[in-house]
Design a protein around this motif. Structure first.
Motif, PDB file in Angstrom:
ATOM      1  N   TYR A   2       1.106   7.017  -6.527  1.00  0.00           N
ATOM      2  CA  TYR A   2      -0.103   7.818  -6.681  1.00  0.00           C
ATOM      3  C   TYR A   2       0.152   9.292  -6.355  1.00  0.00           C
ATOM      4  O   TYR A   2      -0.347  10.191  -7.042  1.00  0.00           O
ATOM      5  CB  TYR A   2      -1.197   7.257  -5.763  1.00  0.00           C
ATOM      6  CG  TYR A   2      -2.527   7.967  -5.899  1.00  0.00           C
ATOM      7  CD1 TYR A   2      -3.435   7.568  -6.881  1.00  0.00           C
ATOM      8  CD2 TYR A   2      -2.884   9.027  -5.060  1.00  0.00           C
ATOM      9  CE1 TYR A   2      -4.646   8.217  -7.014  1.00  0.00           C
ATOM     10  CE2 TYR A   2      -4.094   9.671  -5.188  1.00  0.00           C
ATOM     11  CZ  TYR A   2      -4.970   9.262  -6.172  1.00  0.00           C
ATOM     12  OH  TYR A   2      -6.170   9.907  -6.306  1.00  0.00           O
TER      13      TYR A   2
ATOM     14  N   GLU B 296      -3.844  -1.745 -11.534  1.00  0.00           N
ATOM     15  CA  GLU B 296      -3.225  -0.489 -11.957  1.00  0.00           C
ATOM     16  C   GLU B 296      -1.739  -0.642 -12.246  1.00  0.00           C
ATOM     17  O   GLU B 296      -1.220  -0.023 -13.177  1.00  0.00           O
ATOM     18  CB  GLU B 296      -3.450   0.591 -10.893  1.00  0.00           C
ATOM     19  CG  GLU B 296      -4.871   1.099 -10.825  1.00  0.00           C
ATOM     20  CD  GLU B 296      -4.953   2.478 -10.198  1.00  0.00           C
ATOM     21  OE1 GLU B 296      -4.120   3.339 -10.543  1.00  0.00           O
ATOM     22  OE2 GLU B 296      -5.836   2.692  -9.356  1.00  0.00           O
TER      23      GLU B 296
ATOM     24  N   ILE C 153      -4.785  -2.653  -6.831  1.00  0.00           N
ATOM     25  CA  ILE C 153      -3.389  -2.234  -7.010  1.00  0.00           C
ATOM     26  C   ILE C 153      -2.744  -3.051  -8.123  1.00  0.00           C
ATOM     27  O   ILE C 153      -2.027  -2.516  -8.981  1.00  0.00           O
ATOM     28  CB  ILE C 153      -2.602  -2.382  -5.696  1.00  0.00           C
ATOM     29  CG1 ILE C 153      -3.105  -1.358  -4.658  1.00  0.00           C
ATOM     30  CG2 ILE C 153      -1.111  -2.187  -5.928  1.00  0.00           C
ATOM     31  CD1 ILE C 153      -2.455  -1.486  -3.300  1.00  0.00           C
TER      32      ILE C 153
ATOM     33  N   THR D   6       0.831  -1.202   0.000  1.00  0.00           N
ATOM     34  CA  THR D   6       0.000   0.000   0.000  1.00  0.00           C
ATOM     35  C   THR D   6       0.866   1.253   0.000  1.00  0.00           C
ATOM     36  O   THR D   6       0.551   2.242  -0.679  1.00  0.00           O
ATOM     37  CB  THR D   6      -0.935   0.007   1.219  1.00  0.00           C
ATOM     38  OG1 THR D   6      -1.766  -1.152   1.187  1.00  0.00           O
ATOM     39  CG2 THR D   6      -1.825   1.233   1.226  1.00  0.00           C
TER      40      THR D   6
ATOM     41  N   LYS E  49      -6.803   1.193  -1.315  1.00  0.00           N
ATOM     42  CA  LYS E  49      -7.024   0.297  -2.444  1.00  0.00           C
ATOM     43  C   LYS E  49      -6.875  -1.154  -2.000  1.00  0.00           C
ATOM     44  O   LYS E  49      -6.047  -1.471  -1.147  1.00  0.00           O
ATOM     45  CB  LYS E  49      -6.002   0.575  -3.551  1.00  0.00           C
ATOM     46  CG  LYS E  49      -6.196   1.913  -4.257  1.00  0.00           C
ATOM     47  CD  LYS E  49      -7.163   1.787  -5.408  1.00  0.00           C
ATOM     48  CE  LYS E  49      -7.214   3.064  -6.228  1.00  0.00           C
ATOM     49  NZ  LYS E  49      -8.094   2.922  -7.405  1.00  0.00           N
TER      50      LYS E  49
ATOM     51  N   TYR F 226       2.312   1.794  -3.483  1.00  0.00           N
ATOM     52  CA  TYR F 226       1.286   2.317  -4.384  1.00  0.00           C
ATOM     53  C   TYR F 226       1.029   3.804  -4.111  1.00  0.00           C
ATOM     54  O   TYR F 226       0.911   4.607  -5.040  1.00  0.00           O
ATOM     55  CB  TYR F 226      -0.010   1.528  -4.220  1.00  0.00           C
ATOM     56  CG  TYR F 226      -1.155   2.147  -5.001  1.00  0.00           C
ATOM     57  CD1 TYR F 226      -1.291   1.897  -6.364  1.00  0.00           C
ATOM     58  CD2 TYR F 226      -2.066   2.996  -4.385  1.00  0.00           C
ATOM     59  CE1 TYR F 226      -2.317   2.483  -7.082  1.00  0.00           C
ATOM     60  CE2 TYR F 226      -3.090   3.582  -5.103  1.00  0.00           C
ATOM     61  CZ  TYR F 226      -3.215   3.323  -6.453  1.00  0.00           C
ATOM     62  OH  TYR F 226      -4.230   3.898  -7.169  1.00  0.00           O
TER      63      TYR F 226
END
Length: 519
Positions: free
Chosen positions: A143, A164, A161, A136, A156, A139
């Motif tokens: 982001y 993407e 994840i 996380t 998410k 990611y």
């Protein structure tokens, strides 16, 4: 197989300390500086007096030089192997400063894992994972770069994840299956292996696109407004940062896993002994780069004494109201099974054609029902209110299918026809609904509805020329189909085009087998 796909990784089921898989595991734990961790256990209630026992521990290891990295996922059957044989190598790996551990919200897994080992005489259990990186966090770093430093952090799921970053979603259909049952099914082995392996793949993308590219996150200028809606996968492409992992599709990933585990679930991998002999000593992440990554992005998990005690509900238990001395719980138990006349029955004004409404908890069941020719709608909105579901089912004369026990608390639902689906897996849910409502399924009905929107197909098939014209500006037809004499079908509602290719025939055979139409 497509050249874009990552090299196949092997899956090893470890169920005995005397097995070659166990030897390979212990050697891999000492030689790999990068591992992905996940755990599975039998589903439990939210509040209970003790932690659940972990049934399966997944460890994804990546070894080898840059020219030929070796990836392997070890599935540790904690119900079969003596935990005392695992305690020392696992504890050393979890605390080793030379091994970077990857996880997705792994703290709860660690709590349950530590409790499991303690309850089997391995006290103390595990109280620390260091260095550690949560997927996380990786990611969110990507982001924030895309949307700016002031953008809110995203919550998410691991599946999203993966979608993407890697270009494929993870199926979570088996997340709540009973992991205490043995032998494990091939589907469970596939699911468990992919959950651990994807952690390493996501890190590899992060490592190549961020950590080893001149502080990509810190030094690259903010993206322009024209790219603010571009996903992370497309973001990498904009920066000419191609990566094999981005081309991997979930169905292809499944075939990679299945090709390594054999046809029978729980099969011992015969190549384990040969793998031990040729296991490389170098690791995939160079030591200097590894130190930089750990120093800059590394974290840790530390369990406190309070973490070792199961949490109990602080809510006061509500008194169960009763009617004529019968509690509401018992009063509603009878609505778990189907009873009464379905709304499509001609005797109550229906047209005789079964129609269902699948709420968000059984949305996958809707597609399965469509595949066997049943009219199966989904809610208008992603988060419908309960009354909206009831009204839609009433207005369209559908039976509401759900796994939400809360819906059964409202007596006014009884007259609006609701059925609580008991099974967890989509294939079993389909068979359950077919049996409960005595549905007549024939081979002619298979793949006769649009799986995308539930619409019916235009009765007359389209020629290749007609399909090309219908697809203009809407849908791309693969070039290799142009020279084949095949028929196309188009949905009357959403205009999606379908053709009888390999996927179509595979789907037909799948539902022939599931519904036992060939018997």
């Amino acid at each position: 197989m497509d050249s874009q796909i990552q090299k196949p990784f092997k899956v090893y089921l470890v169920s005995s300390p005397e097995s070659p898989e166990f030897t390979l595991l212990t050697r891999s734990l000492t030689q790999s500086s990068l591992v992905g961790l996940d755990a599975e256990w039998k589903p439990v209630r939210t509040y209970q007096s003790s932690f659940p026992d972990v049934s399966l521990l997944q460890i994804a290891c990546q070894l080898g030089g840059d020219s030929e990295p070796v990836s392997a996922v070890f599935l540790l059957d904690l119900l079969s192997i003596p935990l005392s044989s695992l305690w020392k190598p696992l504890r050393e790996m979890l605390e080793s400063p030379e091994t970077l551990k990857l996880g997705f919200r792994f703290k709860q897994d660690l709590i349950y894992l530590s409790s499991t080992f303690c309850s089997h005489g391995c006290d103390p259990g595990f109280d620390k994972v260091e260095p550690y990186l949560d997927i996380t966090s990786l990611y969110n770093l990507l982001y924030l770069k895309k949307h700016g430093r002031n953008a809110p952090k995203q919550t998410k799921s691991l599946s999203n994840i993966c979608m993407e970053v890697l270009g494929f979603p993870l199926s979570k259909e088996l997340q709540c299956s009973d992991w205490s049952c043995r032998p494990l099914t091939e589907e469970q082995i596939t699911y468990a292996a992919m959950d651990a392996h994807c952690l390493v793949e996501i890190f590899n993308v992060f490592n190549s696109k961020v950590a080893n590219t001149g502080d990509f996150l810190l030094k690259t200028t903010t993206l322009s407004n024209t790219m603010e809606n571009v996903g992370l996968k497309e973001l990498f492409a904009k920066h000419d940062l191609n990566d094999n992992a981005l081309g991997m599709q979930f169905c292809e990933a499944l075939s990679i896993v299945r090709s390594t585990i054999g046809s029978a679930a729980g099969q011992v991998i015969p190549s384990a002994e040969r793998t031990i002999q040729r296991l490389p000593c170098s690791v995939n992440v160079p030591s200097d780069e590894f130190s930089k990554i750990v120093k800059k992005y590394g974290d840790r998990i530390l369990l406190k004494e309070s973490d070792r005690r199961p949490k109990t509900s602080k809510k006061k238990a509500k008194k169960r109201s009763s009617t004529n001395g019968i509690s509401n719980v018992k009063h509603l138990e009878k609505f778990d099974d189907w009873q009464g006349i379905p709304p499509w029955d001609p005797s109550v004004g229906g047209d005789g054609y079964p129609k269902f409404l699948c709420d968000v908890m059984v949305e996958g069941l809707a597609k399965h029902l469509r595949c066997v020719g049943m009219d199966a709608a989904i809610p208008y909105s992603r988060k419908p209110e309960q009354r909206e579901l009831i009204e839609q089912a009433r207005r369209e004369k559908r039976v509401l299918l759900t796994r939400d026990a809360k819906l059964l608390r409202y007596e006014y639902l009884i007259n609006n026809q609701i059925y609580k689906v008991k099974s967890l897996l989509k294939n079993e849910q389909l068979l359950e609904v077919i049996e409960a409502f005595q549905l007549k399924i024939s081979e002619d009905q298979l793949m006769s509805r649009c799986t995308k929107c539930n619409g019916r197909f235009i009765q007359k098939p389209l020629s290749t020329e007609e399909a090309i014209e219908a697809a203009k500006g809407f849908q791309k037809i693969p070039n290799f189909l142009f020279n084949k004499n095949i028929e196309f079908w188009q949905c009357m509602d959403c205009h999606q085009l379908y053709w009888e290719g390999t996927q179509y025939h595979n789907a037909i055979q799948k539902f022939i087998d599931v519904c036992k139409l060939s018997d």
